[in-house]
Scaffold this motif. Structure first.
Motif, mmCIF file in Angstrom:
data_model
loop_
_atom_site.group_PDB
_atom_site.id
_atom_site.type_symbol
_atom_site.label_atom_id
_atom_site.label_comp_id
_atom_site.label_asym_id
_atom_site.label_seq_id
_atom_site.Cartn_x
_atom_site.Cartn_y
_atom_site.Cartn_z
ATOM 1 N N TYR A 33 -17.762 -9.436 -61.836
ATOM 2 C CA TYR A 33 -16.390 -10.059 -62.371
ATOM 3 C C TYR A 33 -15.979 -9.133 -63.368
ATOM 4 C CZ TYR A 33 -17.598 -13.805 -58.935
ATOM 5 O OH TYR A 33 -17.925 -14.598 -58.117
ATOM 6 N N GLY A 34 -14.990 -9.818 -63.957
ATOM 7 C CA GLY A 34 -14.364 -9.097 -65.125
ATOM 8 C C GLY A 34 -14.699 -9.565 -66.314
ATOM 9 N N ALA A 35 -13.636 -9.980 -67.311
ATOM 10 C CA ALA A 35 -14.094 -10.470 -68.653
ATOM 11 C C ALA A 35 -14.557 -11.831 -68.683
ATOM 12 C CB ALA A 35 -12.684 -10.719 -69.358
ATOM 13 N N ASP A 36 -15.147 -11.967 -69.928
ATOM 14 C CA ASP A 36 -16.077 -13.164 -70.095
ATOM 15 C C ASP A 36 -15.071 -14.500 -69.787
ATOM 16 O OD1 ASP A 36 -17.945 -12.144 -72.814
ATOM 17 O OD2 ASP A 36 -18.172 -11.837 -70.720
ATOM 18 N N SER A 37 -13.854 -14.398 -70.129
ATOM 19 C CA SER A 37 -12.821 -15.345 -69.945
ATOM 20 C C SER A 37 -12.861 -15.879 -68.287
ATOM 21 C CB SER A 37 -11.630 -15.393 -70.491
ATOM 22 O OG SER A 37 -10.893 -13.969 -69.456
ATOM 23 N N VAL A 38 -13.273 -14.977 -67.545
ATOM 24 C CA VAL A 38 -13.036 -15.320 -65.972
ATOM 25 C C VAL A 38 -14.517 -15.720 -65.690
ATOM 26 C CG1 VAL A 38 -12.906 -14.042 -63.696
ATOM 27 C CG2 VAL A 38 -11.225 -13.702 -65.554
ATOM 28 N N LYS A 39 -15.572 -15.256 -66.105
ATOM 29 C CA LYS A 39 -16.956 -15.633 -65.392
ATOM 30 C C LYS A 39 -17.163 -16.983 -65.639
ATOM 31 C CE LYS A 39 -18.853 -10.967 -66.432
ATOM 32 N NZ LYS A 39 -19.562 -10.149 -67.518
ATOM 33 N N GLY A 40 -17.700 -17.528 -64.702
ATOM 34 C CA GLY A 40 -18.122 -18.828 -64.611
ATOM 35 C C GLY A 40 -16.844 -19.742 -64.130
ATOM 36 N N ARG A 41 -15.730 -19.397 -64.010
ATOM 37 C CA ARG A 41 -14.499 -20.031 -63.721
ATOM 38 C C ARG A 41 -14.024 -19.761 -62.202
ATOM 39 N NH1 ARG A 41 -9.719 -20.167 -66.340
ATOM 40 N NH2 ARG A 41 -10.217 -17.980 -67.327
ATOM 41 N N PHE A 42 -13.944 -18.323 -62.062
ATOM 42 C CA PHE A 42 -13.722 -17.686 -60.830
ATOM 43 C C PHE A 42 -14.639 -17.502 -59.860
ATOM 44 C CE2 PHE A 42 -9.174 -15.964 -62.631
ATOM 45 C CZ PHE A 42 -8.959 -17.403 -62.903
ATOM 46 N N THR A 43 -14.421 -17.360 -58.541
ATOM 47 C CA THR A 43 -15.540 -17.029 -57.718
ATOM 48 C C THR A 43 -14.737 -16.455 -56.361
ATOM 49 O OG1 THR A 43 -16.789 -18.933 -57.989
ATOM 50 C CG2 THR A 43 -17.241 -17.591 -55.845
ATOM 51 N N ILE A 44 -15.280 -15.040 -56.010
ATOM 52 C CA ILE A 44 -14.812 -14.255 -55.011
ATOM 53 C C ILE A 44 -15.738 -14.586 -53.840
ATOM 54 C CG2 ILE A 44 -15.900 -12.291 -55.724
ATOM 55 C CD1 ILE A 44 -13.542 -10.462 -54.705
ATOM 56 N N SER A 45 -15.051 -14.430 -52.611
ATOM 57 C CA SER A 45 -15.980 -14.519 -51.398
ATOM 58 C C SER A 45 -15.052 -13.642 -50.505
ATOM 59 C CB SER A 45 -16.318 -16.027 -50.996
ATOM 60 O OG SER A 45 -15.054 -16.693 -50.837
ATOM 61 N N ARG A 46 -15.691 -13.436 -49.172
ATOM 62 C CA ARG A 46 -15.000 -12.810 -48.000
ATOM 63 C C ARG A 46 -15.765 -13.594 -46.906
ATOM 64 N NH1 ARG A 46 -15.976 -6.716 -48.673
ATOM 65 N NH2 ARG A 46 -14.802 -6.653 -46.430
ATOM 66 N N ASP A 47 -14.750 -13.381 -45.809
ATOM 67 C CA ASP A 47 -15.367 -13.918 -44.310
ATOM 68 C C ASP A 47 -15.089 -12.588 -43.400
ATOM 69 O OD1 ASP A 47 -15.642 -14.898 -41.805
ATOM 70 O OD2 ASP A 47 -15.050 -16.645 -42.434
ATOM 71 N N ASN A 48 -15.774 -11.872 -43.163
ATOM 72 C CA ASN A 48 -15.554 -10.650 -42.435
ATOM 73 C C ASN A 48 -15.183 -11.100 -41.031
ATOM 74 O OD1 ASN A 48 -16.292 -8.924 -44.472
ATOM 75 N ND2 ASN A 48 -18.220 -8.701 -43.780
ATOM 76 N N ALA A 49 -15.790 -11.746 -40.359
ATOM 77 C CA ALA A 49 -15.267 -12.481 -38.914
ATOM 78 C C ALA A 49 -13.630 -12.789 -39.162
ATOM 79 C CB ALA A 49 -16.343 -13.562 -38.791
ATOM 80 N N LYS A 50 -13.470 -13.292 -40.053
ATOM 81 C CA LYS A 50 -11.768 -13.602 -40.146
ATOM 82 C C LYS A 50 -10.884 -12.758 -40.905
ATOM 83 C CE LYS A 50 -12.660 -18.715 -40.228
ATOM 84 N NZ LYS A 50 -12.368 -20.097 -40.932
ATOM 85 N N ASN A 51 -11.359 -11.330 -41.418
ATOM 86 C CA ASN A 51 -10.902 -10.442 -42.029
ATOM 87 C C ASN A 51 -10.071 -11.204 -43.382
ATOM 88 O OD1 ASN A 51 -11.766 -8.844 -40.292
ATOM 89 N ND2 ASN A 51 -9.730 -8.139 -39.475
ATOM 90 N N MET A 52 -10.857 -12.019 -44.133
ATOM 91 C CA MET A 52 -10.115 -12.605 -45.369
ATOM 92 C C MET A 52 -11.183 -12.481 -46.438
ATOM 93 S SD MET A 52 -7.651 -14.314 -44.091
ATOM 94 C CE MET A 52 -7.246 -15.789 -45.425
ATOM 95 N N VAL A 53 -10.541 -12.487 -47.609
ATOM 96 C CA VAL A 53 -11.206 -12.633 -48.941
ATOM 97 C C VAL A 53 -10.401 -13.591 -49.647
ATOM 98 C CG1 VAL A 53 -9.477 -10.867 -49.955
ATOM 99 C CG2 VAL A 53 -12.153 -11.149 -50.900
ATOM 100 N N TYR A 54 -11.132 -14.367 -50.549
ATOM 101 C CA TYR A 54 -10.891 -15.329 -51.382
ATOM 102 C C TYR A 54 -10.985 -15.264 -52.909
ATOM 103 C CZ TYR A 54 -10.925 -17.067 -46.650
ATOM 104 O OH TYR A 54 -10.767 -17.356 -45.182
ATOM 105 N N LEU A 55 -10.370 -16.116 -53.637
ATOM 106 C CA LEU A 55 -10.584 -16.051 -54.988
ATOM 107 C C LEU A 55 -10.279 -17.650 -55.422
ATOM 108 C CD1 LEU A 55 -11.458 -14.617 -57.482
ATOM 109 C CD2 LEU A 55 -8.909 -14.463 -58.128
ATOM 110 N N GLN A 56 -11.633 -18.257 -55.711
ATOM 111 C CA GLN A 56 -11.386 -19.776 -56.044
ATOM 112 C C GLN A 56 -11.205 -19.647 -57.567
ATOM 113 O OE1 GLN A 56 -11.244 -22.659 -54.183
ATOM 114 N NE2 GLN A 56 -10.800 -23.596 -56.134
ATOM 115 N N MET A 57 -10.270 -20.344 -58.124
ATOM 116 C CA MET A 57 -9.986 -20.167 -59.507
ATOM 117 C C MET A 57 -10.037 -21.776 -60.055
ATOM 118 S SD MET A 57 -6.959 -17.540 -59.919
ATOM 119 C CE MET A 57 -5.796 -18.550 -59.184
ATOM 120 N N ASN A 58 -11.019 -22.116 -60.957
ATOM 121 C CA ASN A 58 -11.175 -23.328 -61.388
ATOM 122 C C ASN A 58 -11.039 -23.183 -63.176
ATOM 123 O OD1 ASN A 58 -11.978 -24.361 -58.806
ATOM 124 N ND2 ASN A 58 -14.229 -23.964 -59.288
#
Length: 123
Positions: free
Chosen positions: A59-84
């Protein structure tokens, strides 16, 4: 080659959440590192998060850590960014990127880019 299409951006109030999606097509998706970058008007493109082909995350800056989560689903060829817990300073165009490295923090380390999706956080 890889084609990337982002979706899920929009307008949200401060404190809310959004989930960005990136759909990929092309060869060997599961072997690519995937990253998210963002760029606000008048500012440099900023590294947000990356995930390697094996699922290792950074993850990048401290302002992002703890709030954003990256994930991927290779079976679906998808990547996600959950932002809270979104803040007005998160407002930017968010870009999905693919590269053959292990997920670097610089834009030039990525070979393919999506068109971007706008995220606007109101106060």
């Amino acid at each position: 080659q890889v084609q990337l299409v982002e979706s899920g951006g929009g307008l949200v109030q401060a404190g809310g959440s959004l989930r960005l999606s990136c759909a990929a097509s092309g060869r060997s998706f599961s072997r690519y590192a995937m990253g998210w970058f963002r760029q606000a008007p008048g500012k440099e493109r900023e590294f947000v998060a990356a995930i390697s082909w094996s699922g290792l995350r950074r993850y990048g800056a401290d302002s992002v850590k703890g709030r954003f989560t990256i994930s991927r689903d290779n079976a679906k060829n998808m990547v996600y960014l959950q932002m809270n817990s979104l803040k007005p300073e998160d407002t930017a165009v968010y870009y999905c990127a693919a590269g053959s490295s292990n997920g670097g923090t610089w834009p030039y380390e990525y070979d393919y880019w999506g068109q971007g999706t706008q995220v606007t956080v109101s106060s």
